[in-house]
Design a protein around this motif. Structure first.
Motif, mmCIF file in Angstrom:
data_model
loop_
_atom_site.group_PDB
_atom_site.id
_atom_site.type_symbol
_atom_site.label_atom_id
_atom_site.label_comp_id
_atom_site.label_asym_id
_atom_site.label_seq_id
_atom_site.Cartn_x
_atom_site.Cartn_y
_atom_site.Cartn_z
ATOM 1 N N VAL A 503 0.861 -1.180 0.000
ATOM 2 C CA VAL A 503 0.000 0.000 0.000
ATOM 3 C C VAL A 503 0.894 1.226 0.000
ATOM 4 N N SER A 504 0.814 2.024 -1.077
ATOM 5 C CA SER A 504 1.603 3.244 -1.202
ATOM 6 C C SER A 504 0.680 4.442 -1.034
ATOM 7 N N VAL A 505 1.091 5.393 -0.146
ATOM 8 C CA VAL A 505 0.333 6.618 0.086
ATOM 9 C C VAL A 505 1.187 7.774 -0.420
ATOM 10 N N LEU A 506 0.663 8.521 -1.395
ATOM 11 C CA LEU A 506 1.386 9.645 -1.967
ATOM 12 C C LEU A 506 0.637 10.936 -1.670
ATOM 13 N N TYR A 507 1.423 11.910 -1.342
ATOM 14 C CA TYR A 507 0.860 13.238 -1.093
ATOM 15 C C TYR A 507 1.512 14.189 -2.082
ATOM 16 N N ASP A 508 0.693 14.681 -2.978
ATOM 17 C CA ASP A 508 1.208 15.477 -4.094
ATOM 18 C C ASP A 508 2.277 14.694 -4.864
ATOM 19 N N ASN A 509 1.937 13.434 -5.178
ATOM 20 C CA ASN A 509 2.765 12.549 -6.011
ATOM 21 C C ASN A 509 4.063 12.129 -5.359
ATOM 22 N N GLU A 510 4.221 12.314 -4.049
ATOM 23 C CA GLU A 510 5.417 11.874 -3.345
ATOM 24 C C GLU A 510 5.006 10.983 -2.189
ATOM 25 N N HIS A 511 5.830 9.925 -1.901
ATOM 26 C CA HIS A 511 5.523 9.017 -0.806
ATOM 27 C C HIS A 511 5.601 9.745 0.535
ATOM 28 N N ILE A 512 4.615 9.423 1.424
ATOM 29 C CA ILE A 512 4.699 9.938 2.783
ATOM 30 C C ILE A 512 5.648 9.041 3.566
ATOM 31 N N SER A 513 5.939 9.463 4.783
ATOM 32 C CA SER A 513 6.866 8.719 5.627
ATOM 33 C C SER A 513 6.300 7.325 5.924
ATOM 34 N N GLY A 514 7.130 6.297 5.734
ATOM 35 C CA GLY A 514 6.728 4.920 5.983
ATOM 36 C C GLY A 514 6.122 4.223 4.778
ATOM 37 N N SER A 515 5.745 4.963 3.767
ATOM 38 C CA SER A 515 5.158 4.382 2.565
ATOM 39 C C SER A 515 6.269 3.795 1.693
ATOM 40 N N PRO A 516 6.053 2.587 1.118
ATOM 41 C CA PRO A 516 4.820 1.787 1.119
ATOM 42 C C PRO A 516 4.711 0.875 2.338
ATOM 43 N N TYR A 517 3.448 0.480 2.665
ATOM 44 C CA TYR A 517 3.143 -0.390 3.793
ATOM 45 C C TYR A 517 2.800 -1.783 3.262
ATOM 46 N N THR A 518 2.880 -2.794 4.160
ATOM 47 C CA THR A 518 2.565 -4.172 3.793
ATOM 48 C C THR A 518 1.330 -4.637 4.556
ATOM 49 N N VAL A 519 0.355 -5.216 3.843
ATOM 50 C CA VAL A 519 -0.874 -5.725 4.437
ATOM 51 C C VAL A 519 -1.024 -7.186 4.021
ATOM 52 N N ASN A 520 -1.190 -8.072 5.039
ATOM 53 C CA ASN A 520 -1.395 -9.492 4.760
ATOM 54 C C ASN A 520 -2.876 -9.745 4.513
ATOM 55 N N VAL A 521 -3.218 -10.276 3.328
ATOM 56 C CA VAL A 521 -4.609 -10.540 2.964
ATOM 57 C C VAL A 521 -4.811 -12.045 2.933
ATOM 58 N N PHE A 522 -5.849 -12.493 3.682
ATOM 59 C CA PHE A 522 -6.174 -13.906 3.692
ATOM 60 C C PHE A 522 -7.621 -14.087 3.268
ATOM 61 N N ASP A 523 -7.980 -15.332 2.921
ATOM 62 C CA ASP A 523 -9.320 -15.614 2.410
ATOM 63 C C ASP A 523 -9.855 -16.864 3.086
ATOM 64 N N PRO A 524 -10.700 -16.712 4.108
ATOM 65 C CA PRO A 524 -11.257 -17.902 4.771
ATOM 66 C C PRO A 524 -12.072 -18.779 3.827
ATOM 67 N N SER A 525 -12.642 -18.145 2.769
ATOM 68 C CA SER A 525 -13.461 -18.948 1.852
ATOM 69 C C SER A 525 -12.632 -19.927 1.050
ATOM 70 N N GLN A 526 -11.305 -19.740 1.035
ATOM 71 C CA GLN A 526 -10.437 -20.652 0.307
ATOM 72 C C GLN A 526 -10.053 -21.874 1.132
ATOM 73 N N VAL A 527 -10.491 -21.900 2.405
ATOM 74 C CA VAL A 527 -10.239 -23.089 3.218
ATOM 75 C C VAL A 527 -11.241 -24.159 2.791
ATOM 76 N N LYS A 528 -10.732 -25.243 2.277
ATOM 77 C CA LYS A 528 -11.580 -26.321 1.786
ATOM 78 C C LYS A 528 -11.632 -27.433 2.822
ATOM 79 N N VAL A 529 -12.865 -27.745 3.257
ATOM 80 C CA VAL A 529 -13.086 -28.799 4.244
ATOM 81 C C VAL A 529 -13.812 -29.939 3.540
#
Length: 1669
Positions: A503-529
């Motif tokens: 996740v990149s946050v730009l302010y006036d086309n420039e990265h803010i401090s700490g950007s880019p960030y990392t987000v872990n995305v999971f999908d419970p619907s992909q768990v097959k039982v």
């Protein structure tokens, strides 16, 4: 005597006394212009009067101007060819819309200078200056007046003599070349003109078609001036581009590329008028009419003082010539573009994006002198504020400074005199402080759910927030940020992929401090039982949770029963990353809820409901589980499943579900009813409380009698022949077919074709009708029963001519004999060759029918005759239709007695038949030859003159045009008359061929051959009465052969021989003009023409023949002398062989006795560095003789020596080659003929290009090859004005020699040797032999030259394994020979096939077996080619999809699985194998059988799912990767056997079935053997599917006694095996045995013995035995 060097111009002006100088200037200018056009073709004109006379240079000039080729005779040898060349040029000029008046080809050939100059001026006007309907001179003057107005140009002559105007014009074209032109002196006209013209040549490449001396001369003519100045104003000239550039500057941009089509709509002119301040009404909205718009522009130009040159209509013409518009546009150049206030100031630099509260700047420039800094102001407009701008001026450039106090978009406006300048408003951004922007981020989120991202920019100032997310796959997207109060932004993040997102946050086309960030995305619907379909108390529940595609996270399970958490009974094991196996042992039967959570989020489908039941008591019975009829209700009953939920699934063959209705019965059982709607095996699965009961799936076979299809069932048949019909039961399902003929009285045989398709047949018993019945599963099939009527074949037949050969378009017929049959059952069908039906008509007679029809097509007609669907004997019949009129006969030519007469016959369109040909009623034999199928060539030889009759008969019918006739004549009286046996070349001649007593036209053939064997064209004209006129023209000297034939027969005296001579080879020279009373004469050389009669006639000025004398100078070379008696012109006529030689009459000027005369070869010809001599006869005259000899670049020294007879001998030695001038004066007066112009040559300077050594063989002889054209190129550029001539004398003849002089300064001698041996090559330069001439050459037969071989084809460089490669060896230029090819490699040698394909070419093919590098050796006639051996790279072609793999299937842990692999059809490649189990790699061992097959041994290290990859050449083979299951070792102790078949019983009521349960025993093989009282029994074993672990066994006992049942699992006895079963006759015997067994069992227990003793345990009843187990 003195030698004088008199300088003369090359044009010979000194000799043109009395000619106006302006004419000479014009001629010189036009000649220079012509040479400029001819320069690219290497041609040049020296004299306009004479150099166009052959038309070659004129054609080249017109071709160069028009850019297209024009047909030309390059070596025009006669007046006719010269006229033809000039006519071609004039036609091309006229076709280009140039009107030529009063000039024709003869004017140019005859050298009419005035008309030639006029013609060239028309070409200059059209192609140099331009085509215009208006006076070109006026338009050119207008342009010059506009671009150099200070010079006041009014003409093209005197205004240019001082050279100042030309300097001014050059300065206009390129400013800076002549800046001081105004300071030039008018008195220096020649220097001014020379300097200006040299500048124009150097910078603009304008040729000096006018000399500076002529341009500065007062005699300059107008056309010469226009020609030279046109180079400054034609298209793409320097003046053209200068004018175009200045117009663009006035327009300040825009597109203008020419002075023609860009102006045609008038818009450009209006723009130009507006740019200089003119008024154009309605500007910028203009009329769409080009003429109206052009007129508006013209009117606006008048308002600023510019008068039009052309009308608006002509200016709007896209085809208008450029000069008019260019001149008009040039008048605008004196104006400056009018600027508005907004255009007077321009930006030098624009403000850039800058941070808030920091000073920023921009710059502007003042473009107009009447603008001052005081007229300028500027303002900065922000989102909520306006900022002042202060300027700092440096010259005319101002820098503006300002400091923004807020962020956001700002606009800059600059005002000049109150107007906003162009480019305003200029937008830029003021940026915020990005370090103060923060993001409230999240570490992880679930796929498909909105996650809110918050951006806080409250303290950073206004800015543009952009959020960009990058998926794990690399896909990027922007998500919108919605502003909220207080500088906050909210964005909804809805991820679409599992994994780590950036996740990149730009302010006036420039990265803010700490950007880019990392987000872990999971999908419970992909768990097959899976595995939670239900369970039993015995086996529990084992299920899996697969979270491998769900992302990072934890998996957890909760199990609830009746509100109580029983999760502790479930064990979860992680098999590998995110894959879990769960073991649940239920504490009690009942309903359970299973919750599966991933990252504390329930997965899709959770909670799961499962029922734990005991399904071992459920059984099934009923007819609905066997054969069932489609669309009828079927039923069966389920017993023992009343305690659980009963579900029934019935699956049709199509995969569709069949509804089943379950009804509870009062006894606790359930009745299941269903109606199948399609045929085929249906699968029945029965679930009790979600558990599949034992024995499932059951197979129900559904059938449908209506789907049985009976075809080809006849309604009648001929008695004595079998009745045959077809049966198709492939779609009817399983069942039995029953066929009965006459109630079963007649046997019926059936042939099985497979796939449930049959052919049935029976033989009729009598002539009565036969009845056929058919049933399927005891149900009548559609159409049953059928009746077949029997016919007596002996009562029917068909005869008649209509069944044999028939003529088209004629009625034909045949008869059908019925003998009492029913006429309504008779059917006839006639099919033509095209497939169409032929109409027919039936007439009934006594016991027969007559069928009439008319065929319309040639060919076989099929006639099908049936009676009651039965074919008559011989049917179908074939009638052959023919057409005698379709026979094509070529015209019979008239012929000659005793000679064959041939004609052709084509019967292909006539059909089949017998062809007969008779000539003269059969009295004259004929011959027939076949050219093709149906095409014949006939011939016969007439024996007597007169009409010959040919009759043609086809199928005994004469051809409609027969008989064909021709005439035969006798040629004994044919003759030739008026044939000249001596002729000159290029002279049309004629003779007559006459045949007496022959009235009709015959084929006359005249074949004329030249000395070289070439055929000479001849025209033949029929004069009537048997006489023909033959016209022909010989083209070369020598003996010609004339062969005359009548209808292919030579006439008497043929062939005739005609001697042809070349009058042009007769040389007449050494004219001695003399004076009255002095000897005059000339010499004639006949040596090259031959020995024919010569005739000389000299006619004096008064028309009287003059007596002459002659003397021999050499072989056929004579000098003719006469003494003139009167002054004037003497005409000399010379005839050879009765023909006047070209150039006659020759003229000799005899002067009055006042001046001496000169004679001698030195006046006409000389050689460099050799003395040349001529004589001057002065007689008894007194005076001063002066002689001067000058060359092109030198003066020749000459000596004048007096002789005793009063004459002088003049000797001079030229030191260069070229045309010299010899001036001979007597008392300062030129004698007659002076000045003379001898041609000085030097044969030594004729040099062979490349040197003679290049053409010599090893014996210093010129290398010649028989039949191969030899070319000897010579450089003649320095040899002087001569002519190269060559003679080649072969051993037996003199060869024809061609001299190619098309290239300036070069000549090529070409000839073709015809025989082996020495050839003497004589080479002359103007009849002077070259040094060392003759040169010896030696001709040999063509020897093979391997260097001329041409190799082509991909097979020379590369090939593919097992694919044919080819290449071509082209030896057509290398001479006779044969190639030999060897292709060898390190491991193998490849056979190369060589196939000749004609013309010395060979096709070579080979098929390599092994890949790698090979060497290709090619030899020609045993000699290796240069470059051989060639490297060939053989690429391995492999086909993984052709690899066959066998033996991959289920495997047992610890045992090796053998796999067979066949690569024989897959080509070469590397075979690899790799097998992976759930966690460990299995051992793989490949064994090569060395025949293209392999054995692969695979030994697994663990049980479970295994994936086997087999690759060939790095690619998967067909079916790879293979998936198979490895099971544990078989465990016989886990096998259970139960059922009444292993119990004691009574024979009459004995049930022999028993069940073997192998679940849990691993993979293995079940063997059951039963031995009865008299031996072994056959055992039947069943199971419902391959995956079913329950096997039903049964046997059929037939007598009482002991039966021993052995049950083994993979060779090991299962518990209880072998079983001893007593089958008895009575109940009493059974009870006795049971008591004995019980007693024995109890005794064994009391002594602690084994349960499995020699006697089996007690089995009182089936139910009790089951409970013990």
């Amino acid at each position: 005597m003195e030698s004088h060097n008199i300088a003369r111009s090359r044009e010979g002006h000194a000799a043109q006394a009395g000619v106006d100088k302006w004419v000479l200037i014009q001629e010189n200018t036009f000649r220079n212009w012509v040479n400029e056009q001819l320069r690219s073709g290497g041609l040049e004109v020296e004299n306009l009067e004479n150099d166009f006379d052959d038309g070659v240079r004129l054609v080249a000039l017109v071709s160069s101007l028009q850019g297209k080729r024009i047909r030309v005779i390059k070596n025009a040898r006669n007046h006719h060819q010269q006229l033809a060349n000039v006519a071609e040029a004039l036609t091309a000029i006229a076709n280009d819309n140039i009107k030529l008046v009063n000039i024709g080809p003869e004017d140019v050939v005859d050298g009419n200078l005035k008309l030639i100059l006029g013609l060239i001026w028309h070409l200059i006007l059209r192609y140099q200056i331009g085509k215009s309907r208006f006076p070109t001179k006026k338009l050119m003057i207008c342009w010059l007046q506009a671009v150099i107005p200070e010079c006041n140009i009014t003409n093209f002559t005197s205004d240019w003599n001082d050279g100042i105007a030309l300097h001014a014009l050059i300065e206009f074209c390129q400013p800076g070349l002549c800046p001081e032109w105004r300071n030039l002196s008018r008195s220096d006209g020649l220097d001014n003109c020379r300097n200006a013209m040299m500048l124009a040549k150097e910078h603009f490449d304008i040729p000096l078609v006018v000399r500076p001396e002529d341009l500065s001369s007062t005699d300059l003519d107008e056309l010469s001036g226009m020609t030279y100045l046109s180079y400054f104003m034609k298209v793409d000239s320097p003046g053209y581009h200068a004018t175009l550039s200045l117009v663009r500057r006035l327009l300040r941009g825009g597109t203008v590329n020419n002075f023609t089509s860009d102006w045609s709509n008038g818009q450009l002119l209006c723009r130009l008028v507006h740019a200089v301040g003119g008024n154009v009404p309605g500007w910028p909205s203009l009329s769409d009419n080009p003429v109206e718009c052009m007129q508006m522009g013209i009117d606006g130009a008048k308002g600023v003082g510019i008068e039009p040159i052309l009308p608006a209509k002509d200016m709007a013409d896209p085809e208008v010539d450029h000069i008019g518009i260019m001149a008009y546009a040039a008048y605008f150049l004196r104006f400056k573009p009018v600027r508005s206030a907004s255009e007077k100031v321009v930006f030098s630099s624009l403000p850039q994006n800058s941070p808030v509260d920091q000073e920023a700047s921009f710059a502007i420039s003042l473009e107009d002198d009447d603008v001052s800094p005081g007229d300028i102001r500027a303002e900065i407009i922000g989102p909520d504020s306006v900022h002042n701008v202060h300027f700092n001026w440096v010259g005319r450039t101002g820098h503006g400074y300002f400091t923004p106090t807020e962020t956001g978009l700002h606009r800059l406006n600059v005002y000049c005199e109150g107007q906003v300048i162009n480019g305003c408003p200029a937008s830029f951004k003021v940026l915020a402080d990005r370090s103060k922007v923060t993001l409230s981020a999240v570490d992880s989120c679930s796929l498909g759910t909105l996650t809110e991202l918050q951006v806080n920019s409250a303290t950073a100032g206004d800015g543009d927030v952009q959020i960009e997310v990058r998926a794990p796959s690399g896909r990027s997207m922007k998500i919108s940020a919605v502003p909220r109060h207080g500088g906050n932004y909210i964005s909804n993040f809805n991820p679409t992929e599992v994994g780590e997102w950036e996740v990149s946050v730009l302010y006036d086309n420039e990265h803010i401090s700490g950007s880019p960030y990392t987000v872990n995305v999971f999908d419970p619907s992909q768990v097959k039982v899976y595995g939670l379909e239900g369970g039993s108390m015995e086996s529990g529940v084992v299920f899996n949770a697969d979270a491998t595609k769900a992302g990072k996270g934890n998996t957890r399970v909760e199990i609830i029963k009746d509100g109580v958490d029983v999760t502790r009974h479930c064990i979860i094991n992680e098999e590998y990353s995110n894959f879990y196996k769960l073991h649940f042992n239920p504490p009690s039967p009942g309903h359970y809820n299973v919750h599966v959570l991933f990252n504390e989020t329930e997965v899709r489908g959770s909670p799961y409901d499962i029922d734990i039941v005991d399904s071992s008591n459920v059984t099934v019975s009923g007819d609905g589980l066997s054969l069932v009829c489609v669309n009828r209700t079927a039923s069966f009953e389920v017993h023992g499943g009343s305690s659980g939920k009963l579900d029934v699934e019935i699956t049709a063959p199509t995969g569709a579900r069949v509804p089943a209705h379950v009804n509870k019965l009062s006894n606790g059982s359930s009745n299941v009813q269903f109606i199948p709607n399609c045929v085929g095996d249906h699968k029945v699965n029965i679930y009790c409380s979600g558990q599949l009961i034992k024995g499932c799936p059951y197979t129900v076979r559904v059938w449908d009698a209506s789907r049985v299809i009976v075809s080809n069932m006849p309604t009648s048949s001929v008695f004595g022949q079998p009745v045959v019909f077809d049966i198709d039961a492939s779609k009817a399902g399983s069942g039995n077919i029953e066929i009965m003929i006459n109630g079963g009285e007649i046997a019926c045989s059936v042939q099985n074709h497979g796939n449930y398709k049959f052919t049935a047949s029976f033989l009729p018993a009598n002539l009565d009708d036969h009845k056929i019945e058919m049933k399927f599963n005891s149900e009548q099939v559609p159409g049953s029963p059928w009746r077949v009527m029997m016919l007596d074949a002996g009562k029917m037949s068909a005869t008649g001519s209509g069944l044999d050969f028939v003529h088209i378009h004629r009625t034909t017929s045949f008869s059908v004999n019925m003998l009492g049959m029913d006429s309504k059952k008779l059917s006839v069908k006639i099919i033509a060759p095209s497939g169409s039906s032929v109409p027919y008509r039936i007439e009934q007679g006594t016991n027969e029918f007559r069928v009439e029809y008319i065929p319309t097509e040639v060919g076989d007609h099929t006639i099908d005759v049936k009676y009651a669907d039965s074919e008559l004997s011989g049917s179908p019949f074939c009638a052959k239709a023919y057409n005698t009129a379709a026979i094509e006969v070529t015209d019979l030519p008239d012929g000659v007695v005793g000679q064959p007469i041939e004609f052709g016959i084509d019967v292909r369109k006539a059909g089949e038949g017998q062809l007969e040909i008779m000539v003269n009623n059969g009295n004259l034999p004929n011959t027939v030859e076949s050219d093709a199928t149906g095409v014949y060539r006939m011939s016969f030889v007439p024996e007597e003159p007169g009409i010959q009759n040919v009759e043609i008969i086809f199928n005994k019918e004469s051809h409609p045009r027969s008989p064909f006739t021709c005439n035969a004549v006798n040629l004994n009286q044919a003759s030739v008359r008026s044939l000249d046996l001596q002729l000159p070349v290029e002279k049309t001649s004629s003779f007559y061929v006459h045949s007496e007593n022959i009235s009709q036209d015959l084929n006359v053939n005249v074949d004329i051959s030249s000395p070289t064997g070439d055929r000479v064209h001849a025209d033949i004209y029929n004069q009537g009465n048997g006489e023909y006129k033959v016209e022909w023209m010989p083209r070369m000297p020598g003996r010609h052969t004339i062969d005359v034939q009548f209808s292919g027969v030579q006439i008497d005296g043929s062939p005739f021989y005609v001697d042809v001579f070349d009058l042009s080879t007769i040389r007449i020279d050494n004219f001695r003009h003399g004076t009255v009373g002095d000897e005059a004469g000339f010499s004639v050389d006949f040596s090259n023409a031959g020995t024919l009669d010569q005739e000389i006639q000299i006619v004096g000025p008064s028309g009287i023949d003059v007596v002459y004398d002659s003397r021999e100078l050499g072989y056929l070379w004579k000098d003719y002398l006469y003494e003139p008696e009167e002054p004037g012109k003497y005409q000399i006529y010379i005839k050879y062989g009765g023909f006047q030689i070209p150039g006659c009459p020759f003229t000799q000027d005899i002067a009055d006795g006042g001046l001496p005369s000169a004679s001698g070869s030195g006046l006409f010809f000389a050689e460099e560095d050799k003395p040349a001599v001529f004589n001057v006869e002065v007689g008894r005259r007194k005076g001063d003789l002066r002689v001067s000899v000058s060359g092109p670049n030198s003066i020749a020294k000459c000596s004048v020596d007096p002789q005793a007879d009063g004459s002088y001998t003049v000797t001079y030695i030229p030191v260069e080659t070229g045309i010299f001038d010899i001036s001979v004066t007597w008392n300062n007066t030129d004698i007659p003929g002076s000045p003379y112009h001898p041609k000085v040559i030097d044969a030594r300077k004729v040099r062979i290009i490349g040197g003679w050594q290049h053409f010599m063989d090893s014996n210093e002889r010129v290398n010649l090859v028989v039949g191969e054209r030899k070319q000897l190129p010579f450089d003649i550029s320095e040899a002087g004005p001569g002519t190269l001539r060559a003679e080649v004398k072969a051993p037996s003849k003199t060869l024809d020699v061609d001299i190619d002089t098309h290239t300036m300064g070069r000549a090529v001698i070409e000839f073709v040797p015809e025989e082996e041996g020495p050839h003497y090559i004589h080479i002359f330069w103007s009849d002077i032999p070259l040094v060392n001439s003759p040169f010896l050459g030696f001709a040999i037969q063509h020897t093979p030259d391997a260097s001329k071989l041409i190799l082509t084809g991909r097979g020379l460089k590369e090939a593919v394994v097992r694919e044919e490669a080819e290449f071509i060896i082209d030896g057509s230029q290398a001479g006779r020979g044969n190639p030999d090819v060897v292709l060898s490699g390190v491991r193998a040698e490849v056979n190369v096939k060589i196939n000749p394909i004609g013309n010395g070419k060979f096709r070579c093919t080979y098929i390599p077996i092994l890949p790698g590098a090979y060497l290709l050796h090619i030899t020609w006639n045993g000699r290796q080619l240069r470059g051989s051996p060639y490297k060939v790279n053989v690429i391995g072609a492999f086909y993984p999809n052709r690899v066959v793999v066998n033996g991959v299937g289920g495997a047992i842990l610890g045992r090796e699985m053998n796999v067979g692999i066949d690569t024989r059809k897959a080509g070469p490649g590397e075979l690899t194998a790799y097998c992976m189990g759930p966690h460990q790699v299995a051992y793989c061992e490949l064994e090569d059988n060395h025949d293209g097959t392999f054995r692969l041994g695979v030994k697994a290290q663990e049980s479970g799912r295994h994936v086997l990859q087999i690759k060939y050449g790095g690619e998967h083979v067909q079916g790879s990767p293979f998936v198979y299951k490895v099971t544990a070792q078989p465990d016989a102790s886990k096998v259970r056997v139960h059922g009444p078949g292993v119990e004691h019983g009574i024979l009459a009521t004995y049930i022999s079935r028993f069940i073997v349960e192998t679940r849990g025993a691993g993979a293995g093989q079940l063997t059951v053997r039963i031995r009865g009282p008299k031996g072994a029994f056959q055992v039947e074993m069943y199971r419902d599917s391959q995956r079913d672990r329950t096997i039903l066994c049964r046997f059929d006992p037939t007598e009482c006694g002991l039966y021993i049942i052995s049950v083994k699992w993979s060779g090991v006895d299962v518990p209880g095996s072998p079983f001893h079963v007593h089958i008895l006759d009575t109940q009493e015997e059974l009870e006795q045995v049971l008591n004995e067994v019980s007693y024995s069992f109890g005794t064994s227990q009391s002594h602690g013995g084994s349960l499995h003793s020699s006697n089996p345990p007690p089995r009182l009843v089936y139910g009790q035995w089951r409970e013990k187990i």
